[in-house]
Scaffold this active site. Sequence first.
Site, PDB file in Angstrom:
ATOM      1  N   ARG A  39     -11.604   0.570  14.860  1.00  0.00           N
ATOM      2  CA  ARG A  39     -11.495   1.227  13.564  1.00  0.00           C
ATOM      3  C   ARG A  39     -12.448   0.524  12.602  1.00  0.00           C
ATOM      4  NH1 ARG A  39      -5.605   1.741  10.795  1.00  0.00           N
ATOM      5  NH2 ARG A  39      -6.049  -0.429  10.226  1.00  0.00           N
ATOM      6  N   MET A  62      10.278  24.915  -2.046  1.00  0.00           N
ATOM      7  CA  MET A  62       9.417  23.996  -2.778  1.00  0.00           C
ATOM      8  C   MET A  62      10.225  23.088  -3.687  1.00  0.00           C
ATOM      9  SD  MET A  62       6.327  24.811  -5.468  1.00  0.00           S
ATOM     10  CE  MET A  62       5.327  25.673  -4.260  1.00  0.00           C
ATOM     11  N   TYR A 122      15.653  31.960   2.028  1.00  0.00           N
ATOM     12  CA  TYR A 122      14.554  32.839   2.419  1.00  0.00           C
ATOM     13  C   TYR A 122      14.660  33.238   3.889  1.00  0.00           C
ATOM     14  CZ  TYR A 122      11.970  31.716  -1.877  1.00  0.00           C
ATOM     15  OH  TYR A 122      11.574  31.587  -3.193  1.00  0.00           O
ATOM     16  N   LYS A 139       0.851  -1.191   0.000  1.00  0.00           N
ATOM     17  CA  LYS A 139       0.000   0.000   0.000  1.00  0.00           C
ATOM     18  C   LYS A 139       0.889   1.245   0.000  1.00  0.00           C
ATOM     19  CE  LYS A 139      -0.438   0.069   5.063  1.00  0.00           C
ATOM     20  NZ  LYS A 139      -1.366   0.048   6.213  1.00  0.00           N
TER      21      LYS A 139
END
Length: 399
Positions: free
Chosen positions: A135, A323, A275, A36
């Site tokens: 769950r 980013m 930055y 998964k």
Amino acid sequence: MFATSEIELDQTALANNLNYIRKVIGKDVRLSSVVKGNAYGHGIFEFVPMAETLGVDHFSVFSADEALEVTNISMHRSQVMVMGFVDNAELEWAVLNEVEFFVFELDRLEKAIEMARKVGKKARIHLEFETGLNRTGFIKTDLVRAVEFLKKNLDHFELMGDCTHYAGAESIANYVRVKNQIKKFNKMDKWLRSTGLEPLVKHTACSAAAISYPKSRMEMVRIGILQYGFWPSKETFIDCIKHVSSREDPLRRVMKWKSKVMDVKEVNTGEFIGYGTTFMASENMKIATVPVGYSHGYARSLSNQGRVLIRGKRLAVVGIVNMNLLIVDVSECPGAEKGDEVVLIGDQGDNSISVSSFGELSDQLNYELLTRLPRNIPRTVIANETLTNQIPTNGLSKA
């Protein structure tokens, strides 16, 4: 076009990990490979054939779309089991393609049998019990109703297994809770069999449970993080090594995530890097930019904390992770230049960057960081011809 980073998958490392897991669980316990989350970031399309080459023939996924990916790439028609989401509209496809799936509520069970009647094939179901995770899973009263329904439809299903999931087997804090879950599961399994329904296998163990709770291994284990060479937690690793003389990690990382230096430049004392004002050079420095950022899965929380490997040296990430790029202090590596390999996860020389080291720095779990690695990062299998030629492809998941 060149990608900003790439992932290599080491077949020899996977073989090592599977052999270790098989020794732990024993020869009579089946191994289901959990793929998964895009095979925990390793890539379903790359990982499944590699695992099949090493004898794995059963895969567990979370959802029907992941099951479709496995069936599309499988070389040997391996069994596929969906542990979570299957929309009612997807049940016909699952039944037709002999995909196994968990059943934990009556609506799914009824729709599965309806689809089985429609297409003339048996639904391959696993009954999930609620044992304390709260769950998904049948509580006893609903399980009674499910059994009554199944006994009226014996020609339309195969009871592939019964199962549950533990509430944090990787932490000693959950010890009593997990032990109680094992007891409750065994009690529910015994009751189910007393009704005349006989699941083919009972399975409850994830990676952490398989290591820390031997009684949870039963007839099949669902192994995710361990096969990729990572530990569910430090506690699980300690459970593994405390009874052996060697304190070395028996697992090897399957993944190596790497990039290249994009640019190198000098920064003077007192200047800020990147930055904002989060990092100021306390002396003259040499820095390198790397074209990997948080959009590529390198967490922004690793700003001023992360580490990478360049020319065999472990070097610090400085300034804010952007980013699309990060900045590394390469002052200790004066020969660093454009084009040098940058290892983000994996080995280089005598040093290594592990996912667990990321977790300690960024409050991310192994699982979280791995599964966030974007699908568009190219993944390449580093195959071992000796392994490919020597290991048979059928039945070894039971070895």
